[in-house]
Each structure stands twice: as structure tokens, then as C-alpha cells.
Design a protein around this motif. Structure first.
Motif, PDB file in Angstrom:
ATOM      1  N   ARG A 302       0.836  -1.204   0.000  1.00 44.12           N
ATOM      2  CA  ARG A 302       0.000   0.000   0.000  1.00 44.12           C
ATOM      3  C   ARG A 302       0.873   1.257   0.000  1.00 44.12           C
ATOM      4  NH1 ARG A 302      -3.687  -2.587  -2.176  1.00 44.12           N
ATOM      5  NH2 ARG A 302      -5.298  -3.602  -0.910  1.00 44.12           N
ATOM      6  N   ARG A 303       1.996   1.211   0.712  1.00 44.61           N
ATOM      7  CA  ARG A 303       2.909   2.365   0.706  1.00 44.61           C
ATOM      8  C   ARG A 303       3.492   2.558  -0.689  1.00 44.61           C
ATOM      9  NH1 ARG A 303       8.246   3.400   1.192  1.00 44.61           N
ATOM     10  NH2 ARG A 303       8.770   1.202   1.433  1.00 44.61           N
ATOM     11  N   LEU A 304       3.901   1.458  -1.345  1.00 45.95           N
ATOM     12  CA  LEU A 304       4.445   1.566  -2.696  1.00 45.95           C
ATOM     13  C   LEU A 304       3.401   2.071  -3.674  1.00 45.95           C
ATOM     14  CD1 LEU A 304       6.550  -1.729  -2.881  1.00 45.95           C
ATOM     15  CD2 LEU A 304       7.373   0.600  -2.527  1.00 45.95           C
ATOM     16  N   GLN A 305       2.139   1.824  -3.374  1.00 46.04           N
ATOM     17  CA  GLN A 305       1.056   2.320  -4.227  1.00 46.04           C
ATOM     18  C   GLN A 305       0.692   3.772  -3.922  1.00 46.04           C
ATOM     19  OE1 GLN A 305      -1.765  -0.882  -3.287  1.00 46.04           O
ATOM     20  NE2 GLN A 305      -1.633  -1.599  -5.401  1.00 46.04           N
ATOM     21  N   GLY A 306       1.470   4.417  -3.040  1.00 42.81           N
ATOM     22  CA  GLY A 306       1.220   5.817  -2.719  1.00 42.81           C
ATOM     23  C   GLY A 306       0.097   6.019  -1.736  1.00 42.81           C
ATOM     24  N   ARG A 307      -0.157   5.026  -0.874  1.00 41.39           N
ATOM     25  CA  ARG A 307      -1.234   5.114   0.117  1.00 41.39           C
ATOM     26  C   ARG A 307      -0.657   4.935   1.519  1.00 41.39           C
ATOM     27  NH1 ARG A 307      -4.674   0.725  -3.258  1.00 41.39           N
ATOM     28  NH2 ARG A 307      -6.029   0.591  -1.406  1.00 41.39           N
ATOM     29  N   PRO A 308       0.173   5.893   1.973  1.00 38.22           N
ATOM     30  CA  PRO A 308       0.884   5.709   3.238  1.00 38.22           C
ATOM     31  C   PRO A 308      -0.021   5.639   4.458  1.00 38.22           C
ATOM     32  CG  PRO A 308       1.209   7.939   2.416  1.00 38.22           C
ATOM     33  CD  PRO A 308       0.543   7.170   1.325  1.00 38.22           C
ATOM     34  N   ALA A 309      -1.124   6.385   4.466  1.00 38.03           N
ATOM     35  CA  ALA A 309      -2.024   6.338   5.631  1.00 38.03           C
ATOM     36  C   ALA A 309      -2.632   4.946   5.773  1.00 38.03           C
ATOM     37  CB  ALA A 309      -3.116   7.398   5.496  1.00 38.03           C
ATOM     38  N   SER A 311      -1.305   2.258   4.569  1.00 38.38           N
ATOM     39  CA  SER A 311      -0.178   1.398   4.926  1.00 38.38           C
ATOM     40  C   SER A 311       0.043   1.390   6.435  1.00 38.38           C
ATOM     41  CB  SER A 311       1.087   1.872   4.214  1.00 38.38           C
ATOM     42  OG  SER A 311       2.212   1.156   4.672  1.00 38.38           O
ATOM     43  N   ALA A 312       0.061   2.561   7.031  1.00 39.27           N
ATOM     44  CA  ALA A 312       0.281   2.655   8.478  1.00 39.27           C
ATOM     45  C   ALA A 312      -0.821   1.929   9.242  1.00 39.27           C
ATOM     46  CB  ALA A 312       0.347   4.122   8.900  1.00 39.27           C
ATOM     47  N   ALA A 313      -2.061   2.063   8.772  1.00 40.37           N
ATOM     48  CA  ALA A 313      -3.176   1.394   9.459  1.00 40.37           C
ATOM     49  C   ALA A 313      -3.024  -0.124   9.401  1.00 40.37           C
ATOM     50  CB  ALA A 313      -4.499   1.820   8.830  1.00 40.37           C
ATOM     51  N   VAL A 314      -2.608  -0.643   8.254  1.00 38.61           N
ATOM     52  CA  VAL A 314      -2.432  -2.090   8.120  1.00 38.61           C
ATOM     53  C   VAL A 314      -1.268  -2.571   8.987  1.00 38.61           C
ATOM     54  CG1 VAL A 314      -1.917  -3.956   6.504  1.00 38.61           C
ATOM     55  CG2 VAL A 314      -3.458  -2.124   5.825  1.00 38.61           C
ATOM     56  N   GLN A 315      -0.181  -1.791   9.037  1.00 37.31           N
ATOM     57  CA  GLN A 315       0.950  -2.181   9.892  1.00 37.31           C
ATOM     58  C   GLN A 315       0.520  -2.218  11.361  1.00 37.31           C
ATOM     59  OE1 GLN A 315       3.376  -3.405   8.493  1.00 37.31           O
ATOM     60  NE2 GLN A 315       3.562  -2.442   6.488  1.00 37.31           N
ATOM     61  N   ARG A 316      -0.317  -1.302  11.749  1.00 37.86           N
ATOM     62  CA  ARG A 316      -0.785  -1.311  13.148  1.00 37.86           C
ATOM     63  C   ARG A 316      -1.658  -2.538  13.419  1.00 37.86           C
ATOM     64  NH1 ARG A 316      -1.058   4.647  12.263  1.00 37.86           N
ATOM     65  NH2 ARG A 316       0.592   5.547  13.577  1.00 37.86           N
ATOM     66  N   ARG A 317      -2.423  -2.980  12.416  1.00 37.64           N
ATOM     67  CA  ARG A 317      -3.187  -4.224  12.585  1.00 37.64           C
ATOM     68  C   ARG A 317      -2.243  -5.397  12.816  1.00 37.64           C
ATOM     69  NH1 ARG A 317      -6.721  -4.913   7.426  1.00 37.64           N
ATOM     70  NH2 ARG A 317      -7.002  -7.000   8.339  1.00 37.64           N
ATOM     71  N   ALA A 318      -1.155  -5.439  12.056  1.00 36.27           N
ATOM     72  CA  ALA A 318      -0.171  -6.513  12.243  1.00 36.27           C
ATOM     73  C   ALA A 318       0.428  -6.455  13.646  1.00 36.27           C
ATOM     74  CB  ALA A 318       0.930  -6.405  11.189  1.00 36.27           C
ATOM     75  N   LEU A 319       0.692  -5.242  14.123  1.00 34.22           N
ATOM     76  CA  LEU A 319       1.293  -5.096  15.451  1.00 34.22           C
ATOM     77  C   LEU A 319       0.296  -5.375  16.563  1.00 34.22           C
ATOM     78  CD1 LEU A 319       3.528  -2.010  14.678  1.00 34.22           C
ATOM     79  CD2 LEU A 319       4.312  -4.302  15.288  1.00 34.22           C
ATOM     80  N   ASP A 320      -0.988  -5.179  16.308  1.00 38.71           N
ATOM     81  CA  ASP A 320      -1.988  -5.596  17.294  1.00 38.71           C
ATOM     82  C   ASP A 320      -1.929  -7.100  17.504  1.00 38.71           C
ATOM     83  OD1 ASP A 320      -2.895  -3.029  17.705  1.00 38.71           O
ATOM     84  OD2 ASP A 320      -4.567  -3.191  16.285  1.00 38.71           O
ATOM     85  N   LEU A 321      -1.648  -7.824  16.425  1.00 40.21           N
ATOM     86  CA  LEU A 321      -1.548  -9.281  16.518  1.00 40.21           C
ATOM     87  C   LEU A 321      -0.220  -9.721  17.120  1.00 40.21           C
ATOM     88  CD1 LEU A 321      -2.980 -10.092  12.966  1.00 40.21           C
ATOM     89  CD2 LEU A 321      -4.082 -10.615  15.140  1.00 40.21           C
ATOM     90  N   ARG A 322       0.858  -9.019  16.737  1.00 40.76           N
ATOM     91  CA  ARG A 322       2.202  -9.382  17.226  1.00 40.76           C
ATOM     92  C   ARG A 322       2.940  -8.103  17.615  1.00 40.76           C
ATOM     93  NH1 ARG A 322       5.245 -13.119  13.016  1.00 40.76           N
ATOM     94  NH2 ARG A 322       6.991 -12.308  14.226  1.00 40.76           N
ATOM     95  N   PRO A 323       2.773  -7.650  18.839  1.00 35.30           N
ATOM     96  CA  PRO A 323       3.400  -6.381  19.246  1.00 35.30           C
ATOM     97  C   PRO A 323       4.918  -6.379  19.146  1.00 35.30           C
ATOM     98  CG  PRO A 323       1.693  -7.037  20.799  1.00 35.30           C
ATOM     99  CD  PRO A 323       1.900  -8.205  19.887  1.00 35.30           C
ATOM    100  N   ASP A 324       5.523  -7.566  19.155  1.00 35.11           N
ATOM    101  CA  ASP A 324       6.983  -7.638  19.098  1.00 35.11           C
ATOM    102  C   ASP A 324       7.500  -7.909  17.685  1.00 35.11           C
ATOM    103  OD1 ASP A 324       6.064 -10.206  18.811  1.00 35.11           O
ATOM    104  OD2 ASP A 324       7.526 -11.123  20.168  1.00 35.11           O
ATOM    105  N   TYR A 325       6.663  -7.697  16.670  1.00 36.67           N
ATOM    106  CA  TYR A 325       7.024  -8.019  15.288  1.00 36.67           C
ATOM    107  C   TYR A 325       7.903  -6.898  14.726  1.00 36.67           C
ATOM    108  CZ  TYR A 325       6.211  -9.926  10.571  1.00 36.67           C
ATOM    109  OH  TYR A 325       6.347 -10.480   9.322  1.00 36.67           O
ATOM    110  N   ALA A 326       9.203  -7.134  14.721  1.00 42.17           N
ATOM    111  CA  ALA A 326      10.164  -6.090  14.351  1.00 42.17           C
ATOM    112  C   ALA A 326       9.954  -5.601  12.921  1.00 42.17           C
ATOM    113  CB  ALA A 326      11.589  -6.603  14.536  1.00 42.17           C
ATOM    114  N   ALA A 327       9.686  -6.517  11.991  1.00 41.24           N
ATOM    115  CA  ALA A 327       9.515  -6.109  10.590  1.00 41.24           C
ATOM    116  C   ALA A 327       8.334  -5.164  10.433  1.00 41.24           C
ATOM    117  CB  ALA A 327       9.332  -7.343   9.707  1.00 41.24           C
ATOM    118  N   ALA A 328       7.249  -5.408  11.171  1.00 45.75           N
ATOM    119  CA  ALA A 328       6.088  -4.517  11.073  1.00 45.75           C
ATOM    120  C   ALA A 328       6.401  -3.144  11.652  1.00 45.75           C
ATOM    121  CB  ALA A 328       4.889  -5.146  11.782  1.00 45.75           C
ATOM    122  N   HIS A 329       7.175  -3.084  12.732  1.00 46.89           N
ATOM    123  CA  HIS A 329       7.599  -1.783  13.265  1.00 46.89           C
ATOM    124  C   HIS A 329       8.430  -1.029  12.222  1.00 46.89           C
ATOM    125  CE1 HIS A 329       6.173  -1.897  17.410  1.00 46.89           C
ATOM    126  NE2 HIS A 329       6.553  -3.159  17.499  1.00 46.89           N
TER     127      HIS A 329
END
Length: 674
Positions: A302-309, A311-329
Motif C-alpha cells: 500500500r505504501r508503494l502504491q502511494g497510500r501511506p495512511a 499502509s500505516a493502518a495495516v501495519q498497526r493491525r499486524a502489530l496488534d496481533l504481534r506487538p513484538d514483530y520487528a519487521a512490522a515496526h
């Protein structure tokens, strides 16, 4: 499968007559069964059961035909009835185990196989089935013991040998597995699972070409072998080859495999097929909504498609599932950076490193952010992770140690160029300072640059990269020089025109450019040979340059090393102008000739390009079109090149918008000369 061909004994009286009739029917059926006339044999077995309903041999042999024809549920029922009628026949238990294992009822299959082995030992077929049942339950070591028992009883048992090799490979013992698998396949080439395991073992051992060829052979024999297709896809993906066809094949066979959809998305992304990659990651998320890996990959797309907001929302969903997920941070940090929130982006990169100190991509991205802000000491420290980040070419292997900046104490230092030609010229701006401070050096650079570098630095050894240098005591990549020489922005100064062209060739090109007539000779480079979705925003189309190219008294000279004849000819015809290039100069292969041409230009106007870096290294005035980036080190200029001017688009526009700014600069320049 094990066939018990024992015939029932005779008896007297009415019951004895029925038994005798059943035995006679079995006697007629068994030869037909052995001859492969299964339908005829099955009819006779059923007649025998009609005469004597619980006749165990008839039940067993009818169950065997069901096994042979793939009717495993019926086989398990029939052979189970035979076992109930007579529990003392080892073949009944062994073949019941086979049918149960074929049905995936591994725990029951294990019990049946053990019953067979209690009644007969050794019993290689039952031991092999026991191994299969144990392996299916995740009991790999006991399975290996069962296969070994089968082989002790029957050393030429290729199926058991292949199974042993397969399970050893799954235990991470590929070196032990390989010879077993090869030997089994030499005896019985049709062992598909053994061949697939051999392919995997070869990959484990680093024999990627043979491993992939073996997996392809499996797919020729069994086009529906999902495991081989997935393994082939993974192998090709790991070595950067095209994995898309293998993933397509696997997903045709196993369309509900979310992990494979995620891998397929990564393969598509690597091929810069961004929209299909987004679809693949989204499909993986639909199949497995809690799959954090697919979520963070979808966010990246989504970030590469020019949709950073988004992208950030999806990354936060990943971190809700795995708060220690370094790649998502890390990926959240990139999205936040695109949104202009550098402070939050840096916090995300740092958070990633707290969870995983080896997360090199987070460290590299934090380096770029800090260098862009002019925080050089911190930035150069993080920049040391660039080779491990996956964003740049790998570090060259050396047998000599990397220099850490301590006192050389008489040791001879080898400096070597890294990354592409543009980076080599940018970091090369520090070579005069390095030579002055560190004494006699060896410099290894791009082979096309060797003669230029040797002329520019006559007191040192300059050469193309060597395989195993034996004349140096330690080494340092070019990109590590700023950490030692430019720790503060006040230190970031480089000489103008440090790269020296050949004087004779320079004079020849001076004559050629003079022949164009009065006016300014202006070199232009508008794009890159390597355009990806991520890089596209940094480049332009040639027709966007029309306002500049049509300026009176301007002689445009193409500095596009990749030619682009059709594009140039189309623009020349459309706008009625001339962009000069010469057929006897290959700007990609002949850097001496290219440098001689560039050295005679009045000006070069380029996007972020190695052409602009070379012109600036030669001391030519260069206007670099683009948005501010980390190479400005927090300043309004690029300290590497004193003759370079950064021309940014107004109000954060596209790079092409900077062309009009450059045109106005050219107007101002002309007016200043009048």
C-alpha cells in the motif's frame, strides 16, 4: 501390501460343505487376483462370502482388492472384519495398517502395524508401514528406527530406504539422507516422495541447481505434486529467481494455503508487479486474518502504491496481533516517514531494534532518516548495517579484516567501491582526503573507472576488484569512509573536480562541441535504466523537458548511457529540436570518452543519476532535479559535489515539476550574463 494366500481347511457335515464351497471359490479367485484380473477375483471372493459370511481370508483378500483400487475406507472395513474373525494372522494386521494409514488414521495404523510385528518379526513391510504411521504423527525419530528395522530385515527394500532418507532430511540430516535417497531411486526410480526429498536435501546442502532440477523432475512425473511445486517456488525465491510459475502451480493445487499466497505476493513484488502482489497479500489475509506476515507485506505494498495512511493502518493491525514483530515496526516507520512524521518514524525503527537488534533494515532506514536530518555521527553508525539490510548489494567477502579506524601502524589499507557507479563516485569524493590521511592505499573500483581513477590519484594503486588481494592488511568499503572522515556536518567538504579526464580526448570533444556553434552545451539525463515502482517517482519522461530543450542558444547533449534512441527521436520530431549524441561513443562502456565529453559541457541538468555524479566529480556545474534526500546530509546542497546545485520541485510536487524551476534558473543565468 502383504497378501495372505492361506486357504481355509476342510470340514465335514453341512457346515463343512459350506466351508469347502468357500475354499473352492477362493482357490479359483486367488490365481485371478495374482494375474491382475481384479474384477473377476472380486466376484469370486464375494461369492465365497455369500457362502461363508465371516470367512477371514475372503474378507482380507477382498479388502486387498479394495486397497489396490483406491477404496481405502472399504478396505479398512473388510480387513478389519478379517482381523475380528482371526486375530492371529500378521498379514491381516499389516494390511489393515496400510489401509488405515492411507486414510490418514495414523494412530490406528500404528497399533495395527505393531500387532503385525508382535505376531511376526522381522516383518519388513509392517515395519515400513509403522514408520509411515509414526512419521505422520510427527514422531520422526521412532519412524527412522522403524524404517531401519525394515531395512535390516530386507536390505534391498527401496521404499523403506527412500522413507528413511525422507525422514532424515526432515530431521535436518540432509548429508545422511542424500546417499540413501540416491540409492533407493537407483533401485526404484518411481519413488516420487523419495525424489522430492532428494530435491529438498540437495537444496539443504547448497546444491541449488541439482535440487531444483530434481524437483522439476518430480513435477514431470507428478504434475499435481504440491510439495514439490512449493519447494521449487521457495528455492527459486531464495536465490532471487522467478518463483511466480511455481507458486501458480502450487496454488492451483492448494488454493487455500495462506502462506503460499503470501510467498506468491513476495515473488510478484520482487518482479515489480505491484497490483497483483497486493491482491495476493490481500487474499492471504482473507484466508488467515491473523497472519501478521501477510498484513505487514500488504501494508508495504500500500505504501508503494502511494497510500501511506492506509499502509500505516495495516501495519498497526499486524502489530496488534504481534506487538513484538520487528519487521512490522520497520514498515510502520517507513509509512510514517512518507506521511512526514519523522519523529514517529524514528521511534518505530528504534522499537523494531529493541525487539530484534539484528533487524538491519530498521537500522538502515533509521540511518537514512538521521543522515537526512544532518545527524551524521548517529547516522553513519547506523549506516554500517547497509549490507545486511537487503537493500544494497552484499558485502564482498575478504580474508583480511575490516579496518575499524584505529591506528594503521604500517598496515596497508584496501579501499573498495560498493554499490553502483553513482554511489562509487559520490563516496569517491572522500578519496583525496583518505589518501592524504591514511597514506599509500590500494583502491579497487569499477573496471570502467580504473584509468580515470589512476590518472586522478597517481600516487596509489588503482585496479579492478580482485578475488583475493594479497597485498593489503585490512580493507574498508567506500561507504564507510564518511563515518571516519565526516563525523560532523562541518567536516563534510570535498574538492571540486577531483576526477581527471584524458587531456587528449578532452581536447577532441572540445572541438566537437565547438562545432555546434555559439550557445551553451547542456548535458541532460532524465531517467534511469532501472525503473521500479519504488524508484519511478525519482525520474521523468523526456517530453517533460521541452521548455528547457527549446531554450534559445541551448545545445542539448544526451547523457543517457542507455541510448533511448526511439524516445529521443520522437521528442525531436514532436518539438522540432535536436538532442546531440554521437554514434562512436558508448556512454555505458567507454567512461573515459564520456568523461572527456562531460568535462567540456557548460552545464549538466540531470535527475538522480550516475551521469550527474560523474559530471560533478569532473567539476562541471550540475543541476540535480529531485526532492531533498539523505545525500544532502541535512543541508541545502550535496557536500560531495561543490559544483552541484539541488533543484527541488516547488510545494512538494513531482520531480518533473523541477524542470520549470531549472528553466527559470537558466533564464536568470542568461540574464546575468547579458
Amino acid at each position: 501390501m502383504n497378501r495372505n494366500q492361506r486357504r481355509a481347511g476342510g470340514a465335514t457335515g453341512k457346515a463343512g460343505t459350506a466351508t469347502g464351497d468357500a475354499a473352492a471359490l477362493l482357490g479359483r479367485a486367488v490365481p485371478l487376483h495374482q494375474a491382475g484380473r481384479l474384477a473377476d477375483a472380486e466376484a469370486l471372493y464375494r461369492e465365497a462370502l455369500a457362502v461363508q459370511p465371516r470367512q477371514p481370508d475372503a474378507l482380507h483378500l477382498l479388502g486387498m482388492i479394495a486397497c489396490q483400487t483406491g477404496r481405502y475406507a472399504e478396505a479398512a472395513d473388510l480387513i478389519g472384519q478379517a482381523v475380528a474373525a482371526n486375530r492371529n494372522v500378521p498379514d491381516y494386521h499389516a494390511n489393515l495398517a496400510f489401509a488405515l494409514q492411507a486414510l490418514g488414521r495414523s494412530a490406528e495404523a500404528e497399533r495395527a502395524a505393531r500387532n503385525a510385528l508382535r505376531l511376526r518379526s522381522p516383518f519388513p513391510e509392517a515395519a515400513n508401514t509403522l514408520g509411515n504411521a509414526l512419521n505422520a504423527q510427527g514422531k520422526a525419530e521412532p519412524a527412522a528406527d522403524a524404517y531401519r528395522a525394515a531395512l535390516r530385515a530386507r536390505p534391498d527394500y527401496a521404499e523403506a530406504e527412500g522413507n528413511l532418507g525422507t525422514v532424515l532430511r526432515s530431521l535436518g540430516r540432509a548429508a545422511e539422507a542424500e546417499p540413501l535417497l540416491r540409492h533407493a531411486l537407483a533401485s526404484q526410480p518411481g519413488l516420487i516422495e523419495a525424489r522430492a526429498a532428494l530435491g529438498l536435501a540437495l537444496l539443504d546442502l547448497g546444491h541449488s541447481d541439482e535440487g531444483e532440477a530434481t524437483l522439476r523432475a518430480v513435477l514431470v512425473q507428478r504434475p499435481d505434486h504440491a510439495g514439490a511445486a512449493l519447494a521449487l517456488a521457495g528455492a527459486r525465491q531464495r536465490r532471487g529467481a522467478d518463483a511466480i510459475p511455481a507458486y501458480r502451480r502450487f496454488l492451483t493445487l492448494e488454493p487455500a494455503d495462506a502462506e503460499a499466497w503470501n510467498g506468491f505476493g513476495l515473488a510478484l513484488q520482487a518482479a515489480d508487479r505491484i497490483a497483483p502482489a497486493a491482491d495476493a497479500f490481500a487474499h492471504a489475509v482473507r484466508l488467515a486474518p491473523t497472519m501478521a506476515e501477510a498484513l505487514t507485506n500488504l501494508g508495504t505494498i500500500r505504501r508503494l502504491q502511494g497510500r501511506p495512511a492506509e499502509s500505516a493502518a495495516v501495519q498497526r493491525r499486524a502489530l496488534d496481533l504481534r506487538p513484538d514483530y520487528a519487521a512490522a515496526h520497520t514498515n510502520l516507520g517507513l509509512a510514517l516517514q512518507d506521511l512526514g512524521d519523522d519523529a514517529a518514524a524514528e521511534q518505530s525503527f528504534t522499537r523494531a531494534l529493541e525487539f530484534d537488534p539484528a533487524q538491519a533494515l530498521a537500522r538502515f532506514n533509521r540511518a537514512i532518516l538521521r543522515l537526512r536530518q544532518g545527524r551524521l555521527t548517529e547516522g553513519w553508525g547506523d549506516y554500517a548495517a547497509r549490507f545486511e539490510s537487503g537493500r544494497l548489494r552484499p558485502k564482498r567477502p575478504f580474508t583480511i579484516p575490516e579496518w575499524q579506524g584505529d591506528d594503521l601502524g604500517g598496515r596497508r589499507l584496501l579501499l573498495w567501491a560498493e554499490q553502483g557507479l553513482g554511489d562509487e563516485l559520490m563516496f569517491g569524493a572522500l578519496l583525496p582526503q583518505a589518501i592524504a590521511r591514511f597514506g599509500p592505499l590500494i583502491v579497487e573500483c569499477e573496471p570502467r573507472l580504473v584509468s580515470l581513477m589512476q590518472r586522478s590519484f597517481p600516487g596509489i594503486t588503482v585496479r579492478a576488484p580482485s578475488r583475493r588481494p594479497d597485498d593489503a592488511d585490512c580493507h574498508l568499503p567506500f561507504g564507510s569512509l564518511p563515518r571516519l572522515l565526516w563525523p560532523r556536518i562541518a567536516d563534510a567538504t570535498a574538492p571540486a573536480g577531483w576526477l581527471q579526464p584524458d587531456p587528449a580526448r578532452r581536447a577532441d570533444w572540445r572541438a566537437r562541441l565547438d562545432a555546434l556553434g555559439p550557445g551553451l552545451a547542456v548535458g541532460i539525463a532524465w531517467t534511469s535504466q532501472r525503473i521500479t515502482t519504488e524508484r519511478r517517482a525519482s525520474y521523468t519522461e523526456l517530453d517533460e523537458w521541452a521548455p528547457l530543450l527549446r531554450s534559445p542558444g541551448l545545445h542539448a547533449v544526451s547523457l543517457q548511457y542507455d541510448g533511448r534512441e526511439e524516445e529521443i527521436a520522437a521528442v525531436e520530431q514532436r518539438f522540432g529540436l535536436r538532442i546531440h549524441r554521437w554514434n562512436d561513443l558508448d556512454q555505458k562502456a567507454d567512461l573515459e570518452g564520456t568523461a572527456a565529453l562531460m568535462a567540456n559541457l557548460d552545464l549538466a541538468v540531470t535527475v538522480a543519476s550516475s551521469a550527474g555524479e560523474m559530471a560533478a566529480a569532473l567539476g562541471v556545474p550540475v543541476w540535480r532535479l529531485g526532492r531533498p534526500d539523505w545525500t544532502q546530509l541535512g543541508t541545502a546542497v550535496r557536500p560531495w559535489f561543490p559544483t552541484m546545485r539541488c533543484v527541488h520541485p516547488q510545494d512538494g510536487g513531482a520531480v518533473g515539476d523541477a524542470i520549470s524551476v531549472a528553466f527559470q534558473h537558466l533564464v536568470d543565468l542568461r540574464e546575468g550574463e547579458m
